[in-house]
Motif scaffolding. Structure first.
Motif, short mmCIF file in Angstrom:
data_model
loop_
_atom_site.label_atom_id
_atom_site.label_comp_id
_atom_site.label_asym_id
_atom_site.label_seq_id
_atom_site.Cartn_x
_atom_site.Cartn_y
_atom_site.Cartn_z
N ILE A 61 0.85 -1.20 0.00
CA ILE A 61 0.00 0.00 0.00
C ILE A 61 0.88 1.24 0.00
CG2 ILE A 61 -1.63 1.37 1.38
CD1 ILE A 61 -2.81 -1.36 2.32
N ALA A 64 2.18 1.91 -3.44
CA ALA A 64 1.13 2.43 -4.31
C ALA A 64 0.86 3.91 -4.03
CB ALA A 64 -0.15 1.62 -4.13
N VAL A 65 0.79 4.27 -2.77
CA VAL A 65 0.58 5.68 -2.41
C VAL A 65 1.78 6.51 -2.83
CG1 VAL A 65 0.29 7.28 -0.47
CG2 VAL A 65 -1.03 5.15 -0.54
N GLN A 68 1.79 7.52 -6.35
CA GLN A 68 0.79 8.52 -6.69
C GLN A 68 1.10 9.91 -6.17
OE1 GLN A 68 -1.77 8.21 -8.79
NE2 GLN A 68 -0.90 6.21 -9.20
N SER A 75 8.88 5.94 -2.15
CA SER A 75 8.96 4.82 -3.09
C SER A 75 10.13 3.91 -2.73
CB SER A 75 9.13 5.33 -4.53
OG SER A 75 7.96 5.97 -4.96
N VAL A 96 1.78 -1.09 -7.99
CA VAL A 96 1.93 0.18 -8.70
C VAL A 96 0.89 0.27 -9.83
CG1 VAL A 96 3.48 1.57 -10.13
CG2 VAL A 96 4.34 0.46 -8.06
N ALA A 99 -2.46 1.11 -8.40
CA ALA A 99 -2.48 2.53 -8.06
C ALA A 99 -2.70 3.38 -9.30
CB ALA A 99 -1.19 2.93 -7.36
N THR A 102 -6.33 3.02 -10.48
CA THR A 102 -7.21 3.78 -9.59
C THR A 102 -7.13 5.27 -9.92
OG1 THR A 102 -6.95 2.13 -7.85
CG2 THR A 102 -7.71 4.31 -7.17
N ARG A 103 -5.91 5.77 -10.11
CA ARG A 103 -5.73 7.19 -10.45
C ARG A 103 -6.37 7.50 -11.80
NH1 ARG A 103 -2.19 10.97 -8.05
NH2 ARG A 103 -2.40 12.91 -9.16
#
Length: 131
Positions: A61, A64-65, A68, A75, A96, A99, A102-103
């Motif tokens: 998680i 992934a955050v 973004q 990272s 990744v 993420a 989702t973005r």
């Protein structure tokens, strides 16, 4: 040596160290001194035995955050931590990619100002139909 051990413990998601002069510089030199203790305690609480998520999932998680935000420090930190927790390169790539996906859809739906209540109804109906 103590700084190395504490840094290693942090990177591996371990808690239980005392907040003192020995805190890694990337924490102690960047955070307000009066708030550092509570920030590190909150960080440790999310990594405690009571945590609902396992360490590898938490780090995936985090990757992934970090992708973004974007944040090179995060990272690196979360990638190394995820690997230390047993994450494979395939799992990291997938975190990744999720993420990014989702973005992507967030950008489309928000940019087009798609009705949120209509979205929720459509999603709920689709979920009900699949069960």
């Amino acid at each position: 040596m103590k700084t190395f051990l504490l840094t290693s413990a942090l990177l591996l998601g371990m808690s239980g160290f005392a907040v003192a002069q020995e805190v890694p510089k990337f924490f102690s030199e960047t955070y307000p001194e009066h708030a550092l203790q509570s920030a590190l305690e909150a960080r440790s609480a999310l990594r405690s035995e009571e945590a609902a998520l396992d360490a590898k999932t938490r780090e995936l998680i985090g990757i992934a955050v970090a992708a973004q935000i974007p944040c090179s420090y995060c990272s690196y930190f979360h990638t190394q931590s995820a690997k230390a927790e047993g994450a494979s390169d395939a799992e990291i790539r997938e975190a990744v990619a999720v993420a990014a996906q989702t973005r992507h859809w967030s950008t489309v739906l928000n940019g087009m100002q798609y009705d949120l209540e209509a979205f929720k109804r459509e999603y709920d109906e689709a979920m009900d139909a699949s069960n």
